[in-house]
Motif scaffolding. Structure first.
Motif, short mmCIF file in Angstrom:
data_model
loop_
_atom_site.label_atom_id
_atom_site.label_comp_id
_atom_site.label_asym_id
_atom_site.label_seq_id
_atom_site.Cartn_x
_atom_site.Cartn_y
_atom_site.Cartn_z
N UNK A 106 2.07 -3.90 5.19
CA UNK A 106 1.07 -4.14 6.25
C UNK A 106 0.53 -2.79 6.69
N UNK A 107 -0.46 -2.30 5.98
CA UNK A 107 -0.98 -0.95 6.21
C UNK A 107 -1.52 -0.79 7.62
N UNK A 151 -3.21 10.78 10.99
CA UNK A 151 -4.53 10.65 10.37
C UNK A 151 -4.35 10.13 8.95
N UNK A 152 -4.89 8.95 8.67
CA UNK A 152 -4.79 8.35 7.34
C UNK A 152 -5.84 8.97 6.43
N UNK A 153 -5.39 9.65 5.38
CA UNK A 153 -6.34 10.32 4.48
C UNK A 153 -6.36 9.74 3.06
N UNK A 154 -5.40 8.87 2.77
CA UNK A 154 -5.34 8.27 1.43
C UNK A 154 -4.59 6.95 1.50
N UNK A 155 -5.05 5.97 0.73
CA UNK A 155 -4.26 4.77 0.52
C UNK A 155 -4.67 4.10 -0.78
N UNK A 182 4.99 4.31 -7.51
CA UNK A 182 3.92 5.27 -7.25
C UNK A 182 4.27 6.15 -6.04
N UNK A 183 4.86 5.56 -5.02
CA UNK A 183 5.28 6.36 -3.85
C UNK A 183 6.28 7.43 -4.27
N UNK A 184 7.24 7.06 -5.08
CA UNK A 184 8.25 8.03 -5.56
C UNK A 184 7.59 9.15 -6.36
N UNK A 238 0.84 -1.19 0.00
CA UNK A 238 0.00 0.00 0.00
C UNK A 238 0.87 1.24 0.00
N UNK A 239 0.43 2.23 -0.74
CA UNK A 239 0.99 3.58 -0.66
C UNK A 239 -0.06 4.39 0.07
N UNK A 240 0.38 5.20 1.01
CA UNK A 240 -0.58 5.92 1.84
C UNK A 240 -0.08 7.33 2.13
N UNK A 241 -1.03 8.18 2.54
CA UNK A 241 -0.70 9.53 2.96
C UNK A 241 -1.34 9.77 4.32
N UNK A 242 -0.52 10.25 5.24
CA UNK A 242 -0.96 10.62 6.58
C UNK A 242 -0.87 12.14 6.70
#
Length: 97
Positions: free
Chosen positions: A24-25, A48-52, A64-66, A5-9
């Motif tokens: 392991x999100x 706060x997880x706002x995107x994944x 994608x993370x890069x 998973x790629x995520x944004x906090x």
């Protein structure tokens, strides 16, 4: 094949964004919330997880993370707005392990 998973906090005021990747999100978000590591996300209270987004191929997730990290704040904001327009904590109600 390993799911990733790629995520944004972000923090409670949505002023700081942290982009990461994990296999392991649930566990990783729990680490952010507990401030397990005293790095950027802990310093700026990004809990706060706002995107994944899920990926079947870890190499696609890394790429994608890069791409996200290289982009502007405006591009990150647009990505979040399209996925989670209210910028709510998507991990509310999760049980962390």
């Amino acid at each position: 094949m390993q799911l990733s998973w790629v995520y944004i906090m972000t923090n409670k005021n949505n002023t700081t964004l942290y982009t990461g990747m994990s296999s392991d999100l649930n566990h990783r978000v729990g680490q952010h919330k507990a401030k397990t590591y005293k790095g950027f996300s802990a310093k700026y209270n990004c809990n706060k997880l706002v995107y994944f987004q899920e990926f079947l191929d870890i190499n696609q997730a890394i790429s994608f993370e890069k791409k996200i990290k290289a982009g502007s704040r405006a591009k990150k904001k647009k990505l979040i707005d399209e996925f989670n327009s209210g910028w709510t904590d998507l991990s509310d109600g999760w049980i962390f392990h």
